[in-house]
Design an enzyme around this catalytic site. Structure first.
Site, PDB file in Angstrom:
ATOM      1  N   SER A 129       0.825  -1.200   0.000  1.00 30.86           N
ATOM      2  CA  SER A 129       0.000   0.000   0.000  1.00 30.86           C
ATOM      3  C   SER A 129       0.867   1.260   0.000  1.00 30.86           C
ATOM      4  O   SER A 129       1.975   1.261   0.563  1.00 30.86           O
ATOM      5  CB  SER A 129      -0.899   0.008   1.245  1.00 30.86           C
ATOM      6  OG  SER A 129      -1.494   1.270   1.447  1.00 30.86           O
ATOM      7  N   TYR A 154      -2.505   0.211   9.965  1.00 28.19           N
ATOM      8  CA  TYR A 154      -2.652  -0.418   8.650  1.00 28.19           C
ATOM      9  C   TYR A 154      -1.331  -0.352   7.897  1.00 28.19           C
ATOM     10  O   TYR A 154      -0.861  -1.348   7.331  1.00 28.19           O
ATOM     11  CB  TYR A 154      -3.762   0.265   7.861  1.00 28.19           C
ATOM     12  CG  TYR A 154      -3.881  -0.209   6.439  1.00 28.19           C
ATOM     13  CD1 TYR A 154      -4.432  -1.455   6.146  1.00 28.19           C
ATOM     14  CD2 TYR A 154      -3.447   0.580   5.375  1.00 28.19           C
ATOM     15  CE1 TYR A 154      -4.538  -1.903   4.840  1.00 28.19           C
ATOM     16  CE2 TYR A 154      -3.543   0.140   4.068  1.00 28.19           C
ATOM     17  CZ  TYR A 154      -4.082  -1.095   3.802  1.00 28.19           C
ATOM     18  OH  TYR A 154      -4.182  -1.546   2.510  1.00 28.19           O
TER      19      TYR A 154
END
Length: 323
Positions: A129, A154
């Site tokens: 990501s 995250y």
């Protein structure tokens, strides 16, 4: 020969599965159909895949080591793995951090261990990501930038995945490429993402919240471009045992208020806007350098934000029966 695809009922996984099937690949799809967002959307994606020749589905959680080991043992013809299953959402990682460690960290480890048992494996492509760049202020983000200042759990889990993959490449020669996705959007998207939740609120006449007047910038990347990049990279495994990390984005930072204006135009309604300070887990801007993936796989994003949002709005109206 077949390709193992985790997260097949998810947004990106669904589109990647369709593209693989379109080119005649046999796809073994894996998903646990969790209820992070409306399961009916996941089931609808899966139903479309189930109609396709060459697709087989197993409802398995990637963090279940016994189930994944059994699945791999029963599919000895797997030659590639596309690992997209994960607990998604930056802000939700502050609500349920354990879900992120379970799915993203343990799940990634289970996949790597399963991949070690696949004798004919040529390549593992997995989802990282843009969030790993954290508080980095050098733009555009490049794969050579430091990624040691995450601003969300995250991001921490995704960076942990990259480090695990590096170790497995070094220790076991496992050929891998991690793709750092930048704000993927499009039809069949995730309802928790800003563009989708904004569309629902605009149609319902409910307020939307823009941080810092909508001046935050994101590298919005249309899902078809993402799919083209995933397949292009999948077909080009690394030659050595050093795993690669590549950005995959649109190479264009757009203000969120531009996104809102495009949604308003497509939906024929004005948004009710509330302003708020930027949350701690949100960065000011994301902007992908895509030179590396371009040189490797000929990746060139083709769909700009206006065109992509137009396509999303058309799907959104049909899916939600919006006049």
């Amino acid at each position: 020969m077949s390709i193992l695809l985790t997260g097949c009922a998810g947004f990106i996984g669904f589109h990647v599965a369709q593209a693989l099937l379109d080119r005649g690949e046999a796809v073994i799809g894996v998903d646990n159909l969790n209820d992070y967002y409306d399961v009916r959307l996941k089931e609808a994606r899966l139903a479309r895949l189930a109609e396709r020749a060459g697709f087989a589905f197993s409802r398995v959680d990637v963090s279940d080591r016994e189930a994944m080991a059994a699945l791999v043992a029963a599919a000895p013809d797997v030659t590639a793995v596309v690992h997209l299953a994960a607990q998604a959402g930056v802000r939700f990682s502050m609500v349920d951090p354990y879900a992120y460690v379970q799915s993203n960290v343990l799940g990634h480890l289970v996949i790597l261990e399963a991949c070690r048992k696949i004798s004919g494996l040529r390549h593992v492509v997995y989802a990282s990501s843009s969030s790993v760049y954290g508080a980095n202020r050098d733009l555009p983000f490049r794969e050579t930038d430091r990624v040691d200042a995450p601003v969300s759990l995250y991001a921490v889990t995704k960076r942990a995945d990259e480090l695990m993959s590096h170790a497995y490449g070094h220790l076991f020669g496992l050929p891998q490429t991690g793709l750092r996705f930048f704000t993927v959007y499009g039809p069949w998207g995730r309802p928790d993402m800003a563009y989708y939740s904004f569309a629902r609120a605009i149609v319902a006449g409910e307020p939307i919240t823009l941080y810092e007047g909508g001046r935050l910038k994101r590298d919005f990347t249309y899902v078809d471009d993402i799919v083209a990049g995933v397949l292009g990279v999948l077909d080009r495994p690394p030659a050595g045992d050093a795993p690669r990390l590549l950005n995959i984005g649109n190479h264009a930072a757009e203000e969120v208020r531009t996104l809102v204006a495009l949604l308003e135009a497509g939906l024929g309604r004005r948004a009710v806007v509330r302003d708020a300070p930027r949350p701690a887990a949100d960065v000011e801007e994301t902007f992908a350098s895509v030179e590396a993936i371009g040189a490797l796989a000929g990746f060139r994003p083709a769909v700009g934000l206006a065109e992509g949002i137009g396509r999303f709005v058309a799907w959104f109206k049909a899916w939600h029966a919006v006049a």
